[in-house]
Write a protein that holds these residues in place. Structure first.
Motif, PDB file in Angstrom:
ATOM      1  N   GLY A   1       8.758   7.683  -0.899  1.00 57.87           N
ATOM      2  CA  GLY A   1       9.214   8.885  -1.580  1.00 57.87           C
ATOM      3  C   GLY A   1      10.076   9.746  -0.673  1.00 57.87           C
ATOM      4  N   GLY A   2      10.464  10.876  -1.207  1.00 62.35           N
ATOM      5  CA  GLY A   2      11.273  11.820  -0.461  1.00 62.35           C
ATOM      6  C   GLY A   2      12.619  12.054  -1.098  1.00 62.35           C
ATOM      7  N   GLU A   3      12.898  13.303  -1.408  1.00 62.20           N
ATOM      8  CA  GLU A   3      14.196  13.714  -1.930  1.00 62.20           C
ATOM      9  C   GLU A   3      14.826  14.688  -0.951  1.00 62.20           C
ATOM     10  N   PRO A   4      16.146  14.628  -0.792  1.00 66.70           N
ATOM     11  CA  PRO A   4      17.089  13.736  -1.466  1.00 66.70           C
ATOM     12  C   PRO A   4      17.018  12.314  -0.911  1.00 66.70           C
ATOM     13  N   ARG A   5      17.538  11.365  -1.664  1.00 58.85           N
ATOM     14  CA  ARG A   5      17.536   9.983  -1.231  1.00 58.85           C
ATOM     15  C   ARG A   5      18.628   9.734  -0.172  1.00 58.85           C
ATOM     16  N   HIS A   6      18.454   8.635   0.554  1.00 56.20           N
ATOM     17  CA  HIS A   6      19.422   8.152   1.545  1.00 56.20           C
ATOM     18  C   HIS A   6      19.609   9.147   2.697  1.00 56.20           C
TER      19      HIS A   6
ATOM     20  N   GLU B   1      18.780  10.449   6.454  1.00 60.14           N
ATOM     21  CA  GLU B   1      18.355   9.976   7.778  1.00 60.14           C
ATOM     22  C   GLU B   1      18.028  11.202   8.615  1.00 60.14           C
ATOM     23  N   ASP B   2      16.773  11.635   8.535  1.00 59.06           N
ATOM     24  CA  ASP B   2      16.342  12.865   9.197  1.00 59.06           C
ATOM     25  C   ASP B   2      15.378  12.520  10.326  1.00 59.06           C
ATOM     26  N   PRO B   3      15.753  12.737  11.584  1.00 58.77           N
ATOM     27  CA  PRO B   3      14.912  12.315  12.702  1.00 58.77           C
ATOM     28  C   PRO B   3      13.516  12.921  12.704  1.00 58.77           C
ATOM     29  N   ALA B   4      13.387  14.211  12.394  1.00 52.04           N
ATOM     30  CA  ALA B   4      12.059  14.826  12.430  1.00 52.04           C
ATOM     31  C   ALA B   4      11.125  14.160  11.430  1.00 52.04           C
ATOM     32  N   THR B   5      11.645  13.856  10.250  1.00 55.96           N
ATOM     33  CA  THR B   5      10.819  13.193   9.244  1.00 55.96           C
ATOM     34  C   THR B   5      10.524  11.760   9.650  1.00 55.96           C
ATOM     35  N   ARG B   6      11.509  11.071  10.219  1.00 53.38           N
ATOM     36  CA  ARG B   6      11.272   9.699  10.667  1.00 53.38           C
ATOM     37  C   ARG B   6      10.160   9.650  11.710  1.00 53.38           C
ATOM     38  N   VAL B   7      10.117  10.617  12.614  1.00 53.59           N
ATOM     39  CA  VAL B   7       9.056  10.665  13.622  1.00 53.59           C
ATOM     40  C   VAL B   7       7.709  10.987  12.975  1.00 53.59           C
ATOM     41  N   GLU B   8       7.702  11.911  12.037  1.00 58.08           N
ATOM     42  CA  GLU B   8       6.461  12.245  11.340  1.00 58.08           C
ATOM     43  C   GLU B   8       5.910  11.048  10.573  1.00 58.08           C
ATOM     44  N   ASP B   9       6.779  10.172  10.078  1.00 57.64           N
ATOM     45  CA  ASP B   9       6.324   8.972   9.375  1.00 57.64           C
ATOM     46  C   ASP B   9       5.345   8.163  10.224  1.00 57.64           C
ATOM     47  N   PHE B  10       5.601   8.066  11.517  1.00 60.39           N
ATOM     48  CA  PHE B  10       4.715   7.304  12.403  1.00 60.39           C
ATOM     49  C   PHE B  10       3.329   7.940  12.456  1.00 60.39           C
ATOM     50  N   ARG B  11       3.285   9.251  12.571  1.00 54.87           N
ATOM     51  CA  ARG B  11       1.989   9.934  12.633  1.00 54.87           C
ATOM     52  C   ARG B  11       1.188   9.684  11.358  1.00 54.87           C
TER      53      ARG B  11
ATOM     54  N   VAL C   1       0.839  -1.191   0.000  1.00 58.17           N
ATOM     55  CA  VAL C   1       0.000   0.000   0.000  1.00 58.17           C
ATOM     56  C   VAL C   1       0.878   1.247   0.000  1.00 58.17           C
ATOM     57  N   ARG C   2       0.275   2.353  -0.336  1.00 59.37           N
ATOM     58  CA  ARG C   2       0.940   3.649  -0.264  1.00 59.37           C
ATOM     59  C   ARG C   2       0.017   4.622   0.439  1.00 59.37           C
ATOM     60  N   PHE C   3       0.598   5.471   1.266  1.00 58.18           N
ATOM     61  CA  PHE C   3      -0.182   6.508   1.921  1.00 58.18           C
ATOM     62  C   PHE C   3       0.644   7.784   1.956  1.00 58.18           C
ATOM     63  N   THR C   4      -0.020   8.898   2.083  1.00 61.47           N
ATOM     64  CA  THR C   4       0.647  10.193   1.953  1.00 61.47           C
ATOM     65  C   THR C   4       1.258  10.633   3.271  1.00 61.47           C
ATOM     66  N   ASN C   5       2.505  11.073   3.198  1.00 65.41           N
ATOM     67  CA  ASN C   5       3.108  11.800   4.306  1.00 65.41           C
ATOM     68  C   ASN C   5       2.639  13.243   4.147  1.00 65.41           C
ATOM     69  N   ARG C   6       1.593  13.584   4.864  1.00 66.53           N
ATOM     70  CA  ARG C   6       0.859  14.817   4.575  1.00 66.53           C
ATOM     71  C   ARG C   6       1.681  16.078   4.775  1.00 66.53           C
ATOM     72  N   ASN C   7       2.609  16.058   5.711  1.00 62.94           N
ATOM     73  CA  ASN C   7       3.425  17.242   5.955  1.00 62.94           C
ATOM     74  C   ASN C   7       4.660  17.299   5.078  1.00 62.94           C
ATOM     75  N   ARG C   8       4.896  16.241   4.285  1.00 60.22           N
ATOM     76  CA  ARG C   8       6.097  16.195   3.468  1.00 60.22           C
ATOM     77  C   ARG C   8       5.785  16.028   1.978  1.00 60.22           C
ATOM     78  N   THR C   9       4.522  15.867   1.630  1.00 55.32           N
ATOM     79  CA  THR C   9       3.990  15.882   0.250  1.00 55.32           C
ATOM     80  C   THR C   9       4.332  14.664  -0.600  1.00 55.32           C
ATOM     81  N   TRP C  10       4.919  13.633  -0.030  1.00 56.85           N
ATOM     82  CA  TRP C  10       5.215  12.443  -0.826  1.00 56.85           C
ATOM     83  C   TRP C  10       4.495  11.239  -0.249  1.00 56.85           C
ATOM     84  N   ASP C  11       4.567  10.130  -0.970  1.00 58.44           N
ATOM     85  CA  ASP C  11       3.906   8.906  -0.541  1.00 58.44           C
ATOM     86  C   ASP C  11       4.882   7.985   0.190  1.00 58.44           C
ATOM     87  N   MET C  12       4.319   7.243   1.127  1.00 58.73           N
ATOM     88  CA  MET C  12       5.061   6.235   1.869  1.00 58.73           C
ATOM     89  C   MET C  12       4.692   4.856   1.332  1.00 58.73           C
ATOM     90  N   ALA C  13       5.676   3.967   1.305  1.00 59.29           N
ATOM     91  CA  ALA C  13       5.439   2.582   0.890  1.00 59.29           C
ATOM     92  C   ALA C  13       5.344   1.709   2.133  1.00 59.29           C
TER      93      ALA C  13
END
Length: 309
Positions: free
Chosen positions: A75-80, A82-92, A4-16
């Motif tokens: 999704g998400g650019e740049p690739r590779h 490791e951003d903690p704030a984004t990693r935490v937002e992924d859970f939400r 499935v894919r769902f949107t990371n709403r605060n980051r504008t890309w999709d999550m796998a």
């Protein structure tokens, strides 16, 4: 299992993500659901999904194992990065997706994270109280690891200065530096003279058929690491982490620090219902896929989620 894919709403890309449904699934019923978060440098097809999510689904839970933003199939650019704030937002955003599913009981959503994913799960659960129960398996505080990975005086400052120099170079047109988390092979590890148990087993897990996967390429964008150096996955746990908590730790200290971190997060958490279980004679990577060690972990995980979701 459904991709499935769902949107990371605060980051504008999709999550796998991989969505698993329990046996004899009935869409007319309501099920508890558990988010499963992978280690740093890992992906949803490895331990968080193939071991923990699979076992939890067999116990009757809907599970959602996702790839971190900027990594794997997400999704998400740049690739590779490791951003903690984004990693935490992924859970939400994972919770956002689960509450849109009619068959998920929104009052029975839990989370399980492994290694760095466990550290991020701790941080996310503090401010995401739609997560009702948390299991942290060999949780590692990535910010602490970044600050203390080299114990020489001033190492963290030197790292930050090097990151700043690289950002300046990239701002002026230089190519990004893509480094690695671990040695890329057993030969490289031996040549470097590294014999720490965590690194030895990381190389065995990630670079051999035991655990390797193309969505876990051992690539890290160096210029994006400043935020990680200043991150503390356990900050404010004594005030904000109030949900039921199970910490599963390894018995053998290594350079990743999950043995030490298990005691710290257990001690600091404000949770009234909390338990610490150190799996006897285990290493960090035994809790990734070592069946007898994972079995022991589930002797605690099974009743914990049953009693709290």
């Amino acid at each position: 299992m459904e991709s499935v894919r769902f949107t990371n709403r605060n980051r504008t890309w999709d999550m796998a993500a991989d969505l698993r449904l329990p046996k004899d699934f009935d869409p007319a019923k309501k099920y508890p659901a558990i988010i499963c978060a992978h280690p740093i440098s890992s992906c949803k097809q490895q331990t968080a999904g193939s071991i923990y999510a699979e076992r939890l689904t067999e116990l009757g839970y809907v599970t959602l194992a996702f790839d971190a933003s900027h990594q794997g199939g997400s999704g998400g650019e740049p690739r590779h990065l490791e951003d903690p704030a984004t990693r935490v937002e992924d859970f939400r955003c994972a919770v956002d997706h689960l509450v849109t599913l009619d068959y998920v009981d929104e009052d029975r959503i839990g989370c399980l994270g492994v290694c760095g994913g466990g550290g991020y799960a701790v941080s996310a659960t503090m401010t995401e109280h739609r997560i009702k129960a948390l299991v942290a398996v060999v949780a590692a505080n990535y910010g602490r690891l970044m600050r203390e990975g080299d114990l020489s005086a001033g190492a963290a400052i030197a790292t930050l200065e090097a990151i700043g120099a690289q950002r300046t170079a990239e701002a002026r047109g230089a190519d990004p530096v893509i480094t690695t988390y671990i040695p890329t092979s057993e030969e490289e590890r031996k040549k470097a003279g590294i014999d720490d148990v965590d690194v030895v087993e990381a190389v065995d897990y990630y670079t051999t058929p035991r655990g390797q996967h193309p969505n876990s390429p051992d690539k890290l964008r160096f210029s994006g690491l400043a935020a990680a150096v200043g991150f503390d996955a356990f900050h404010l746990a004594e005030r904000l982490l109030t949900q039921p908590l199970l910490v599963v730790g390894c018995d053998t200290p290594g350079s990743f620090g999950s043995h030490r971190d298990a005691y710290e997060i257990f001690d600091r958490a404000a949770s009234e219902k909390k338990e610490l279980f150190i799996v006897p004679d285990s290493t960090h990577y035994d809790l990734y896929d070592g069946s007898k060690y994972v079995d022991q972990a589930f002797e605690k995980i099974t009743p914990f989620f049953a009693g709290n979701l």
